[in-house]
Design an enzyme around this catalytic site. Structure first.
Site, PDB file in Angstrom:
ATOM      1  N   ARG A  20      23.348  27.127  51.312  1.00 23.49           N
ATOM      2  CA  ARG A  20      22.576  28.065  50.462  1.00 23.49           C
ATOM      3  C   ARG A  20      22.659  29.508  50.928  1.00 23.49           C
ATOM      4  NH1 ARG A  20      19.339  23.589  50.793  1.00 23.49           N
ATOM      5  NH2 ARG A  20      19.342  22.352  48.880  1.00 23.49           N
ATOM      6  N   LYS A  79      30.028  40.985  43.583  1.00 21.19           N
ATOM      7  CA  LYS A  79      30.423  39.958  42.605  1.00 21.19           C
ATOM      8  C   LYS A  79      31.383  39.009  43.297  1.00 21.19           C
ATOM      9  CE  LYS A  79      30.109  42.196  38.080  1.00 21.19           C
ATOM     10  NZ  LYS A  79      30.889  42.572  36.890  1.00 21.19           N
ATOM     11  N   GLU A 124      42.578  51.256  39.225  1.00 24.27           N
ATOM     12  CA  GLU A 124      41.105  51.258  39.324  1.00 24.27           C
ATOM     13  C   GLU A 124      40.616  52.597  39.884  1.00 24.27           C
ATOM     14  OE1 GLU A 124      39.600  48.748  37.988  1.00 24.27           O
ATOM     15  OE2 GLU A 124      40.728  46.897  38.347  1.00 24.27           O
ATOM     16  N   LYS A 131      31.688  53.482  43.194  1.00 25.39           N
ATOM     17  CA  LYS A 131      31.259  52.112  42.907  1.00 25.39           C
ATOM     18  C   LYS A 131      29.900  51.839  43.533  1.00 25.39           C
ATOM     19  CE  LYS A 131      32.331  47.420  42.156  1.00 25.39           C
ATOM     20  NZ  LYS A 131      33.299  46.336  42.102  1.00 25.39           N
ATOM     21  N   GLU A 179      24.455  44.348  36.439  1.00 26.50           N
ATOM     22  CA  GLU A 179      25.176  44.731  35.218  1.00 26.50           C
ATOM     23  C   GLU A 179      24.336  44.625  33.949  1.00 26.50           C
ATOM     24  OE1 GLU A 179      29.347  43.925  35.341  1.00 26.50           O
ATOM     25  OE2 GLU A 179      29.497  43.904  33.172  1.00 26.50           O
ATOM     26  N   ARG A 230      26.743  49.373  35.058  1.00 20.69           N
ATOM     27  CA  ARG A 230      27.840  48.743  35.791  1.00 20.69           C
ATOM     28  C   ARG A 230      28.984  48.355  34.863  1.00 20.69           C
ATOM     29  NH1 ARG A 230      27.549  44.576  40.969  1.00 20.69           N
ATOM     30  NH2 ARG A 230      29.796  44.414  41.208  1.00 20.69           N
ATOM     31  N   ASN A 242      34.270  48.791  33.649  1.00 27.28           N
ATOM     32  CA  ASN A 242      35.274  47.990  32.943  1.00 27.28           C
ATOM     33  C   ASN A 242      36.086  48.793  31.932  1.00 27.28           C
ATOM     34  OD1 ASN A 242      34.848  45.471  34.181  1.00 27.28           O
ATOM     35  ND2 ASN A 242      32.958  45.232  33.023  1.00 27.28           N
ATOM     36  N   HIS A 246      39.295  47.405  30.503  1.00 23.10           N
ATOM     37  CA  HIS A 246      39.380  45.998  30.888  1.00 23.10           C
ATOM     38  C   HIS A 246      39.326  45.039  29.701  1.00 23.10           C
ATOM     39  CE1 HIS A 246      38.996  47.534  34.914  1.00 23.10           C
ATOM     40  NE2 HIS A 246      38.966  46.330  35.453  1.00 23.10           N
ATOM     41  N   HIS A 302      42.124  42.616  29.620  1.00 18.89           N
ATOM     42  CA  HIS A 302      41.978  41.149  29.714  1.00 18.89           C
ATOM     43  C   HIS A 302      42.713  40.464  28.575  1.00 18.89           C
ATOM     44  CE1 HIS A 302      38.135  41.370  32.364  1.00 18.89           C
ATOM     45  NE2 HIS A 302      39.239  41.376  33.080  1.00 18.89           N
ATOM     46  N   HIS A 328      46.735  42.645  37.414  1.00 18.18           N
ATOM     47  CA  HIS A 328      45.493  43.073  36.774  1.00 18.18           C
ATOM     48  C   HIS A 328      45.485  44.592  36.506  1.00 18.18           C
ATOM     49  CE1 HIS A 328      41.237  43.377  35.895  1.00 18.18           C
ATOM     50  NE2 HIS A 328      41.075  44.225  36.910  1.00 18.18           N
TER      51      HIS A 328
HETATM   52  N1  LIG Z   1      34.516  40.995  42.624  1.00 25.04           N
HETATM   53  C1  LIG Z   1      34.844  42.053  41.920  1.00 25.04           C
HETATM   54  O1  LIG Z   1      34.021  42.922  41.632  1.00 25.04           O
HETATM   55  C2  LIG Z   1      36.266  42.192  41.476  1.00 25.04           C
HETATM   56  C3  LIG Z   1      36.732  43.422  40.994  1.00 25.04           C
HETATM   57  C4  LIG Z   1      38.086  43.549  40.691  1.00 25.04           C
HETATM   58  C5  LIG Z   1      38.940  42.457  40.846  1.00 25.04           C
HETATM   59  N2  LIG Z   1      38.432  41.264  41.304  1.00 25.04           N
HETATM   60  C6  LIG Z   1      39.304  40.108  41.511  1.00 25.04           C
HETATM   61  O2  LIG Z   1      40.291  40.468  42.486  1.00 25.04           O
HETATM   62  C7  LIG Z   1      41.459  39.680  42.262  1.00 25.04           C
HETATM   63  C8  LIG Z   1      42.654  40.586  42.334  1.00 25.04           C
HETATM   64  O3  LIG Z   1      42.705  41.155  43.611  1.00 25.04           O
HETATM   65  P1  LIG Z   1      44.067  41.700  44.237  1.00 25.04           P
HETATM   66  O4  LIG Z   1      44.696  42.603  43.275  1.00 25.04           O
HETATM   67  O5  LIG Z   1      43.741  42.169  45.579  1.00 25.04           O
HETATM   68  O6  LIG Z   1      44.982  40.397  44.254  1.00 25.04           O
HETATM   69  P2  LIG Z   1      45.337  39.327  45.402  1.00 25.04           P
HETATM   70  O7  LIG Z   1      44.152  38.994  46.207  1.00 25.04           O
HETATM   71  O8  LIG Z   1      46.041  38.219  44.728  1.00 25.04           O
HETATM   72  O9  LIG Z   1      46.366  40.125  46.325  1.00 25.04           O
HETATM   73  C9  LIG Z   1      47.600  40.543  45.791  1.00 25.04           C
HETATM   74  C10 LIG Z   1      48.772  40.034  46.634  1.00 25.04           C
HETATM   75  O10 LIG Z   1      48.884  40.832  47.816  1.00 25.04           O
HETATM   76  C11 LIG Z   1      48.927  39.986  48.963  1.00 25.04           C
HETATM   77  N3  LIG Z   1      48.364  40.778  50.038  1.00 25.04           N
HETATM   78  C12 LIG Z   1      47.063  41.055  50.283  1.00 25.04           C
HETATM   79  N4  LIG Z   1      46.950  41.942  51.263  1.00 25.04           N
HETATM   80  C13 LIG Z   1      48.197  42.225  51.680  1.00 25.04           C
HETATM   81  C14 LIG Z   1      48.721  43.092  52.654  1.00 25.04           C
HETATM   82  N5  LIG Z   1      47.935  43.897  53.366  1.00 25.04           N
HETATM   83  N6  LIG Z   1      50.059  43.126  52.848  1.00 25.04           N
HETATM   84  C15 LIG Z   1      50.866  42.361  52.064  1.00 25.04           C
HETATM   85  N7  LIG Z   1      50.431  41.549  51.109  1.00 25.04           N
HETATM   86  C16 LIG Z   1      49.105  41.483  50.914  1.00 25.04           C
HETATM   87  C17 LIG Z   1      48.161  38.780  48.551  1.00 25.04           C
HETATM   88  O11 LIG Z   1      48.451  37.673  49.378  1.00 25.04           O
HETATM   89  C18 LIG Z   1      48.636  38.604  47.110  1.00 25.04           C
HETATM   90  O12 LIG Z   1      49.900  37.994  47.091  1.00 25.04           O
HETATM   91  C19 LIG Z   1      41.282  38.997  40.923  1.00 25.04           C
HETATM   92  O13 LIG Z   1      40.967  37.643  41.145  1.00 25.04           O
HETATM   93  C20 LIG Z   1      40.085  39.716  40.307  1.00 25.04           C
HETATM   94  O14 LIG Z   1      39.319  38.882  39.451  1.00 25.04           O
HETATM   95  C21 LIG Z   1      37.129  41.125  41.616  1.00 25.04           C
HETATM   96 ZN   LIG Z   2      39.571  45.642  37.371  1.00 26.21          ZN
END
Ligand SMILES: NC(=O)c1ccc[n+]([C@@H]2O[C@H](COP(=O)([O-])OP(=O)(O)OC[C@H]3O[C@@H](n4cnc5c(N)ncnc54)[C@H](O)[C@@H]3O)[C@@H](O)[C@H]2O)c1
Ligand SMILES: [Zn+2]
Length: 440
Positions: A197, A219, A261, A303, A313, A317, A321, A324, A328, A341
């Protein structure tokens, strides 16, 4: 101390931990920072008055300095996320994984579980374990290395985190550490929110996307086969540690995706930051460490301010987006994994901006500047050719931001740096935008 606080309030971009005496606790640092971020009051006023169709007010106007801090200094920049007793610092700087005390002060208990993936583990896991344990023999670290990719952000993979935690007999006082991009951060955060928890949680984001966006704001979650991020929780970390050196190994395309972003923050609420990006985009793409640290800091400030005012949100917040909803639709329609993304968000941003212009809410100079900056960042400025008007319409109809059958969108309105989240727009403008970007 008084002179320190003054120095901070004069220059927003040089809030560093060096100003603190060695015994100063992070929460005291936060206090200093908060004194410097008072101007955010204007944002909450507009939020209260305007409800759902609020304009994202720009605390940025009062920011003092666009100068780039010197990241050669070993002191991190600290951005505070102000959420009462769940407030936490974001440390930003080069070489922070070598500053062991920074991480260790936020580890609660004696057991740590590092969650990472197959790509990031060979690069940074040893370093992270070292940062957690060096000079700290009481702490023992377990790690779980997950497969890499959005398609593994699911229940089966999440279960591997719980398997490891339970097999290792981790207790309530353990700390989970997310080491990786947004996928790892979201999954580890959700695991930390639900294991026993809720256990302590630290984010070490290693992509631009995670450093400027996903690691901040609490999030967390995983995907369901019927939709992205449908299962999750709001769960704030103890701290976020951004070591900008980790970006040196990030592929170019991933870097640019995160920059989408960064551009978003400028457009929705920080015109001065947008102008800085127009002048410094080449430095960001060349991974100039000073430019990266500045862009990350400023993005996190934006942010953090939005999240502090609207954690769950209810309105403001949602403005994060921008682009987005169209984005999406591209991710879903074109197929996940085809475009990153940030690439989909970039094309989506151009569409949102086009629609804002058709509504007469912005002038054409903003349209041109958005096109230009995305081109500078080597990001797409139109959706893939296979996207049709019908695909956009049917996918956007099930967007989370549909309320009472009305699709609410984040659109720009007024001078650069202002936006609205609204369902009150002429439907024809949306149709015209979709028709102008799709061949059929
Ligand atoms: N929680 C939130 O508020 C929020 C906001 C935006 C996006 N997201 C989520 O984030 C995700 C996307 O994140 P992302 O773009 O970081 O993608 P990701 O986590 O898939 O990373 C992208 C790629 O880079 C690689 N990688 C990471 N760090 C590295 C480094 N330092 N050197 C080499 N390779 C590296 C990873 O292994 C992966 O292959 C999605 O699932 C999205 O829904 C969440
Ligand atoms: Zn985004």
């Amino acid at each position: 101390m008084a002179s320190t606080a003054n120095a901070i309030s004069l220059s927003f971009s040089t809030t560093t931990a060096t100003t603190a005496p060695p015994t100063l606790k992070p929460q005291n640092l936060s206090y200093l920072y908060l004194r410097s971020s008072k101007p955010t009051t204007s944002v909450s006023l507009r939020l209260n008055r305007a409800g759902a169709t609020l304009a994202a007010a720009t605390a940025s106007r009062v920011r003092a300095s666009a100068q780039v801090m010197d990241v050669a200094s070993s002191a991190p920049t600290v951005v505070e996320v102000d959420l009462g007793d769940r407030s936490y610092p974001i440390y930003i700087g080069s070489g922070l994984l070598n500053q062991h005390e920074l991480l260790q002060r936020h580890v609660h208990g004696k057991r740590v579980l590092v969650v990472t993936n197959k790509t990031v583990a060979p690069l940074y896991l040893d370093k992270t374990i070292d940062a957690l344990t060096s000079g700290n023999p009481n702490v023992s670290v377990e790690s779980v290395i997950l497969p890499d990719g959005e398609k593994y952000k699911d229940m089966d993979t999440l279960m591997k985190v719980f398997d490891k935690a339970i097999e290792s007999r981790l207790d309530r006082k353990s700390t989970f550490v997310a080491l990786g991009g947004g996928v790892i951060g979201d999954m580890c955060g959700y695991a930390a929110a639900s294991f026993l928890r809720g256990v302590n949680f630290i984010q070490i984001p290693t992509t631009v996307m995670a450093q400027v966006d996903s690691s901040v704001g609490g999030k967390t979650g995983i995907n369901h086969r019927l939709g992205k991020n449908l299962i999750g929780a709001f769960y704030q970390p103890q701290c976020v540690l951004v070591d900008t050196d980790t970006l040196n190994t990030l592929p170019d395309r991933e870097l640019a995706s995160g920059v989408a972003e960064v551009i978003k923050y400028g457009l929705i609420r920080d015109a001065e930051f947008f102008e800085w990006q127009e002048k410094n985009m080449h430095k960001l793409l060349a991974r100039d460490p000073n430019a990266l640290a500045y862009a990350i800091k400023r993005s996190c400030e934006n942010k953090a301010e939005v999240v502090s005012l609207d954690e769950k949100e209810s309105g403001l917040r949602a403005t994060l987006n921008l682009g987005h909803t169209f984005g999406h639709a591209i991710e879903t329609g074109f197929g996940y994994g085809q475009w990153l993304h940030g690439e989909a968000v970039a094309a989506g941003t151009v569409m949102a901006v086009d629609m804002s212009y058709r509504l007469g809410w912005i002038d054409d100079s903003i349209v041109k500047r958005v096109q230009n900056i995305l081109q500078l960042a080597k990001l797409p400025t139109a959706p893939p050719e296979t996207m049709t008007v019908d695909m956009f319409k049917s996918i956007m109809a099930v967007d989370k931001k549909v309320a009472d059958g009305l699709l609410r969108l984040i659109l720009l309105k007024g001078p650069l740096g202002n936006c609205v989240f609204t369902g009150d727009y002429d439907r024809k403008a949306l149709d015209d935008t979709l028709r102008s970007f799709c061949k059929s």
